[in-house]
Write a protein that holds these residues in place. Structure first.
Motif, mmCIF file in Angstrom:
data_model
loop_
_atom_site.group_PDB
_atom_site.id
_atom_site.type_symbol
_atom_site.label_atom_id
_atom_site.label_comp_id
_atom_site.label_asym_id
_atom_site.label_seq_id
_atom_site.Cartn_x
_atom_site.Cartn_y
_atom_site.Cartn_z
ATOM 1 N N GLN A 16 -21.018 17.525 4.074
ATOM 2 C CA GLN A 16 -21.677 16.223 4.217
ATOM 3 C C GLN A 16 -22.712 16.006 3.128
ATOM 4 O O GLN A 16 -22.971 14.877 2.725
ATOM 5 N N PRO A 20 -20.492 11.148 0.519
ATOM 6 C CA PRO A 20 -20.014 10.457 1.725
ATOM 7 C C PRO A 20 -18.498 10.374 1.797
ATOM 8 O O PRO A 20 -17.930 10.215 2.877
ATOM 9 N N ALA A 21 -17.820 10.473 0.653
ATOM 10 C CA ALA A 21 -16.360 10.474 0.613
ATOM 11 C C ALA A 21 -15.943 11.463 -0.472
ATOM 12 O O ALA A 21 -16.027 11.170 -1.662
ATOM 13 N N VAL A 35 -13.933 11.723 4.606
ATOM 14 C CA VAL A 35 -15.169 11.096 5.080
ATOM 15 C C VAL A 35 -15.694 11.915 6.249
ATOM 16 O O VAL A 35 -15.007 12.080 7.260
ATOM 17 N N ARG A 37 -19.345 11.899 7.209
ATOM 18 C CA ARG A 37 -20.618 11.436 7.765
ATOM 19 C C ARG A 37 -20.362 10.341 8.796
ATOM 20 O O ARG A 37 -19.389 9.590 8.719
ATOM 21 N N ASN A 39 -22.004 7.411 9.714
ATOM 22 C CA ASN A 39 -22.049 5.990 9.375
ATOM 23 C C ASN A 39 -20.852 5.576 8.522
ATOM 24 O O ASN A 39 -20.292 4.492 8.705
ATOM 25 N N GLU A 40 -20.470 6.440 7.587
ATOM 26 C CA GLU A 40 -19.320 6.135 6.741
ATOM 27 C C GLU A 40 -18.023 6.178 7.550
ATOM 28 O O GLU A 40 -17.084 5.410 7.292
ATOM 29 N N GLN A 43 -17.670 2.931 9.219
ATOM 30 C CA GLN A 43 -17.242 1.908 8.265
ATOM 31 C C GLN A 43 -15.729 1.941 8.064
ATOM 32 O O GLN A 43 -15.059 0.919 8.171
ATOM 33 N N VAL A 44 -15.194 3.122 7.782
ATOM 34 C CA VAL A 44 -13.768 3.235 7.483
ATOM 35 C C VAL A 44 -12.921 2.866 8.692
ATOM 36 O O VAL A 44 -11.897 2.177 8.579
ATOM 37 N N VAL A 285 -17.691 3.184 -0.358
ATOM 38 C CA VAL A 285 -18.130 3.944 0.814
ATOM 39 C C VAL A 285 -19.342 4.757 0.365
ATOM 40 O O VAL A 285 -19.207 5.727 -0.369
ATOM 41 N N GLY A 286 -20.526 4.318 0.793
ATOM 42 C CA GLY A 286 -21.733 4.904 0.232
ATOM 43 C C GLY A 286 -21.768 4.603 -1.250
ATOM 44 O O GLY A 286 -21.509 3.479 -1.690
#
Length: 386
Positions: A16, A20-21, A35, A37, A39-40, A43-44, A285-286
């Motif tokens: 991590q 983030p990716a 991915v 984390r 929060n990410e 998102q995905v 992403v991030g």
């Protein structure tokens, strides 16, 4: 009080902290963005630019997981609007309000199983006597499938979740399930009952889904309705019994079961098959831009141990208050049966700590066998005494 068990995985922070990716090499030799984390991951899993359908089209069934079809027409492989239309037909059956109305019935099933368990006496295998029978009975009643057929459809479901059976063997198993459920659907047409398959047959009559969609949805709901829940109950009980003081604390305070069950799901989710998506456009992403066409892997298990979200994420804190774990996924493909699985796990744990305060392993925990060739990793047995 927090507890770290010998089965706690290594810290997730190592990967991590990288990115983030993170671009990784996967077993096929290709690459994907991992991915890890929280929060990410949200998102995905929620952004429509990350497609589930494209995973099937570009990567095939090796990546789509349990319930995948040979043509990509299972609910798990779809994107909107088709996904939204079909999911909407079954979502009400799994709503929190409707599931809560099922709780007394789940409790009644459990009471019978625990009475039989007590009458048999120790030792006993909880997988055989409790963890499997309860969710199978619940899903049979929900769908309108005969409990007497359980051994037959369990064999086929087992093959579909296998990581070693050949594609030909899996295709034969899914076709046998299709034929079985096609017969049940025909019976519901002749004589509708108060069950979910009858509701779906009615939706078919109103042309809200096709015959193929009706059959595929039924094929998905039967194994998915009990496999993951049975495994979650087993894994949670294993982790809990590894720490006798924590089990004793729940015996003294059964009201703590809901929080405890959420924490056990966070640390030991039933499904370890990660969430696969394909980016349909360049997406940030991030601080990382993922190029269009890239395979993206969301690790819910790692996201559940993100130190930015969970205090002391490696510790088992059964009194954890804030617990936004991703054991059921997130977004469009959030597990349909999440509310029902929660009820079943809570009912089982409450029943055990209330009626079996002396419950403990009948053998050394490290001698218990685990599934090693299935998408659902968990104990294949749970020998206990009391």
């Amino acid at each position: 009080m927090t507890t770290t068990t010998p089965h706690t995985p290594p810290p997730a922070a190592d990967i991590q902290d990288v990115c983030p990716a993170t671009l990784v090499t996967i077993p096929s030799g290709g690459t994907a963005y991992l991915v890890s984390r929280h929060n990410e991951a949200l998102q995905v899993l929620s952004d429509p630019l990350f497609s589930r359908q494209e995973v099937f089209r570009t990567q095939g069934t090796n990546y789509t997981g349990p319930g995948a079809s040979s043509t990509g027409d299972m609910l798990l492989d779809m994107d909107p609007p088709q996904h939204s239309r079909i999911r909407g037909l079954v979502a009400k059956a799994f709503s929190r309000r409707r599931v809560e109305a099922m709780r007394p019935g789940v409790q009644q099933i459990l009471d019978g199983l625990l009475t039989d368990l007590a009458a048999q006496g120790p030792p006993a295998d909880l997988v055989e006597k409790l963890c499997l029978p309860l969710p199978i009975t619940v899903v049979c009643q929900l769908l309108g499938v005969s409990y007497d057929d359980r051994e037959w459809f369990q064999e086929r479901s087992y093959i579909l979740a296998s990581t070693v059976d050949t594609p030909e063997t899996k295709l034969r198993a899914v076709n046998e399930l299709r034929a079985y459920l096609t017969e049940i659907i025909a019976e519901k047409r002749r004589s509708p009952k108060d069950d979910l398959i009858s509701e779906l047959v009615s939706a078919r009559a109103e042309e809200r889904l096709s015959e193929e969609e009706l059959i595929n949805l039924s094929v998905l709901l039967l194994p998915a309705g009990y496999e993951t829940t049975a495994n979650q109950i087993t894994k949670s009980l294993f982790a809990l019994l590894e720490v006798p003081d924590e089990y004793a604390a729940l015996c003294a305070n059964p009201a703590g079961v809901p929080a405890a069950s959420e924490e056990l799901m966070r640390l030991h989710p039933s499904v370890l098959t990660p969430g696969f998506r394909v980016a349909t456009k360049d997406v940030a992403v991030g601080e990382v831009t993922i190029p269009a066409g890239s395979l993206v892997i969301v690790s819910d298990a790692l996201a559940n141990r993100d130190p930015e979200i969970f205090e002391c994420p490696q510790d088992m804190d059964l009194r954890r208050r804030e617990n936004p774990h991703l054991a059921f996924g997130h977004g469009l493909h959030f597990c349909l049966g999440a509310a029902l699985a929660r009820v079943e796990l809570e009912v089982v744990m409450t029943g055990l700590v209330t009626r079996f305060p002396g419950l403990r392993f009948a053998v050394e925990p490290d001698t218990i066998r685990w599934h090693t060739q299935r998408r659902f990793r968990g104990p294949s047995e749970l020998p206990v005494t009391w």
